[in-house]
Design an enzyme around this catalytic site. Structure first.
Site, PDB file in Angstrom:
ATOM      1  N   GLU A  18     -14.223 -46.233 -22.202  1.00  0.00           N
ATOM      2  CA  GLU A  18     -13.293 -45.220 -22.715  1.00  0.00           C
ATOM      3  C   GLU A  18     -12.048 -45.896 -23.298  1.00  0.00           C
ATOM      4  OE1 GLU A  18     -12.515 -41.907 -24.123  1.00  0.00           O
ATOM      5  OE2 GLU A  18     -14.031 -41.646 -22.560  1.00  0.00           O
ATOM      6  N   GLU A  22     -10.576 -46.139 -31.928  1.00  0.00           N
ATOM      7  CA  GLU A  22     -10.006 -44.982 -32.628  1.00  0.00           C
ATOM      8  C   GLU A  22      -8.651 -45.325 -33.241  1.00  0.00           C
ATOM      9  OE1 GLU A  22      -9.885 -41.756 -29.841  1.00  0.00           O
ATOM     10  OE2 GLU A  22     -12.010 -41.280 -30.118  1.00  0.00           O
TER      11      GLU A  22
END
Length: 130
Positions: free
Chosen positions: A70, A77
Site C-alpha cells: 500500500e 501514485e
C-alpha cells in the site's frame, strides 16, 4: 573517523525519513488506515486464539506485505501525478496496476487468514455447542 560518524548519522536519518513516509501514508491514505485497523483486529484475534509460531509468521508476513505494498502504491501514485499532472491512459494504467498488486496480496492475506482463523473459530463454536 569523521566519515564513520557521518555514515551513522545518515543511517539514523533514513529511519526518520521512513517514519515520515509511514506517517504521511497513514494521514493521507484511507486504505492504509483501513489496513492498519484490520491488522490490529487480526493481532487481537491472534492473541485471543493463541496462534502458534508458524501461524504468527504467516500473519506477520501478510500484515507487513499488505502495508508495504500500500505504501509502494501510494509512492507510485505520487510519482505518476508529478510526471503526468493531466490525464494520460498510461498514467492510469500505472496507477491501476499498482493498486492491483495491493489487491492481489490482500486476497492472499485474506485466504491465509481464513485458513488460520476459521478452523480455530469452528473449534471454539464446537466446544460451546457440544
Amino acid at each position: 573517523m569523521n566519515t564513520d560518524l557521518k555514515d551513522r548519522s545518515s543511517f539514523w536519518r533514513s529511519f526518520t525519513f521512513a517514519f515520515r513516509g509511514i506517517y504521511h501514508g497513514f494521514t493521507t491514505e484511507k486504505n492504509l488506515r483501513f489496513h492498519f485497523a484490520a491488522s490490529i483486529v487480526v493481532i487481537i484475534f491472534g492473541i485471543a486464539l493463541n496462534l502458534r509460531l508458524v501461524e504468527w509468521l504467516f500473519v506477520i508476513i501478510c500484515i507487513f506485505g499488505v502495508i508495504s505494498l500500500e505504501l509502494i502504491n501510494t509512492a507510485i501514485e505520487r510519482i505518476v501525478d508529478l510526471v503526468s499532472p493531466t490525464y494520460h491512459p498510461l498514467a492510469k494504467q500505472a496507477k491501476d496496476v499498482a493498486a492491483a498488486a495491493v489487491l492481489c496480496f490482500s486476497f492472499m492475506a485474506i485466504i491465509i487468514g481464513c485458513l488460520i482463523f476459521i478452523p480455530k473459530i469452528i473449534n471454539i463454536i464446537r466446544l460451546y455447542l457440544g
